[in-house]
Scaffold this motif. Sequence first.
Motif, short mmCIF file in Angstrom:
data_model
loop_
_atom_site.label_atom_id
_atom_site.label_comp_id
_atom_site.label_asym_id
_atom_site.label_seq_id
_atom_site.Cartn_x
_atom_site.Cartn_y
_atom_site.Cartn_z
N GLU A 3 0.83 4.15 -2.83
CA GLU A 3 0.66 5.54 -2.43
C GLU A 3 1.82 6.41 -2.95
O GLU A 3 1.59 7.51 -3.45
CB GLU A 3 0.59 5.61 -0.90
CG GLU A 3 0.30 6.99 -0.35
CD GLU A 3 0.19 6.96 1.17
OE1 GLU A 3 0.69 7.92 1.77
OE2 GLU A 3 -0.35 5.99 1.72
N LEU A 4 3.02 5.92 -2.84
CA LEU A 4 4.19 6.64 -3.34
C LEU A 4 4.05 6.91 -4.84
O LEU A 4 4.27 8.03 -5.30
CB LEU A 4 5.46 5.82 -3.08
CG LEU A 4 6.76 6.39 -3.62
CD1 LEU A 4 7.15 7.64 -2.84
CD2 LEU A 4 7.86 5.35 -3.53
N GLU A 6 0.83 -1.21 0.00
CA GLU A 6 0.00 0.00 0.00
C GLU A 6 0.87 1.26 0.00
O GLU A 6 0.55 2.24 -0.66
CB GLU A 6 -0.96 0.00 1.19
CG GLU A 6 -2.08 -1.01 1.08
CD GLU A 6 -3.00 -0.74 -0.11
OE1 GLU A 6 -3.29 0.44 -0.40
OE2 GLU A 6 -3.44 -1.72 -0.74
N ARG A 32 1.31 7.06 -6.64
CA ARG A 32 0.21 7.98 -6.94
C ARG A 32 0.53 9.42 -6.52
O ARG A 32 0.29 10.36 -7.27
CB ARG A 32 -1.06 7.52 -6.24
CG ARG A 32 -1.66 6.32 -6.89
CD ARG A 32 -3.00 6.00 -6.27
NE ARG A 32 -3.57 4.83 -6.94
CZ ARG A 32 -4.34 3.95 -6.35
NH1 ARG A 32 -4.66 4.10 -5.08
NH2 ARG A 32 -4.82 2.94 -7.01
N GLU A 33 1.01 9.59 -5.30
CA GLU A 33 1.20 10.93 -4.76
C GLU A 33 2.37 11.67 -5.41
O GLU A 33 2.33 12.88 -5.57
CB GLU A 33 1.42 10.88 -3.25
CG GLU A 33 0.16 10.54 -2.49
CD GLU A 33 0.38 10.54 -0.98
OE1 GLU A 33 1.51 10.79 -0.53
OE2 GLU A 33 -0.61 10.28 -0.27
N ARG A 34 3.41 10.95 -5.78
CA ARG A 34 4.60 11.60 -6.32
C ARG A 34 4.79 11.38 -7.81
O ARG A 34 5.77 11.83 -8.39
CB ARG A 34 5.84 11.11 -5.58
CG ARG A 34 5.80 11.49 -4.13
CD ARG A 34 7.09 11.25 -3.47
NE ARG A 34 7.00 11.58 -2.06
CZ ARG A 34 7.99 11.48 -1.22
NH1 ARG A 34 9.16 11.05 -1.65
NH2 ARG A 34 7.83 11.79 0.03
N GLY A 35 3.88 10.64 -8.43
CA GLY A 35 4.01 10.37 -9.85
C GLY A 35 5.22 9.50 -10.15
O GLY A 35 5.82 9.61 -11.21
N THR A 36 5.57 8.66 -9.20
CA THR A 36 6.74 7.80 -9.31
C THR A 36 6.37 6.48 -9.96
O THR A 36 5.33 5.91 -9.65
CB THR A 36 7.33 7.54 -7.91
OG1 THR A 36 7.67 8.78 -7.32
CG2 THR A 36 8.54 6.65 -7.95
#
Length: 69
Positions: A26-27, A22, A29-33
Amino acid sequence: PLVFADEPTAALDATAGHEVTELLVELGRERGTTVVVVTHDNRIFHLADRIVHIEDGRIVDGRLSGVAA
């Protein structure tokens, strides 16, 4: 940006493995990584946008998957 995770759930119990995956989602999605996970753990396949199967050093399937909810 790229995160490469080699068997991130291999030595974890189901709960800890879920928490780690998870966090990776999240990483991404939030940072576009872009997150690349190498795993044999089919419990996390549903989280992938794309699954690439490799056998004997060759790509044998590179289908798109459902995106995690």
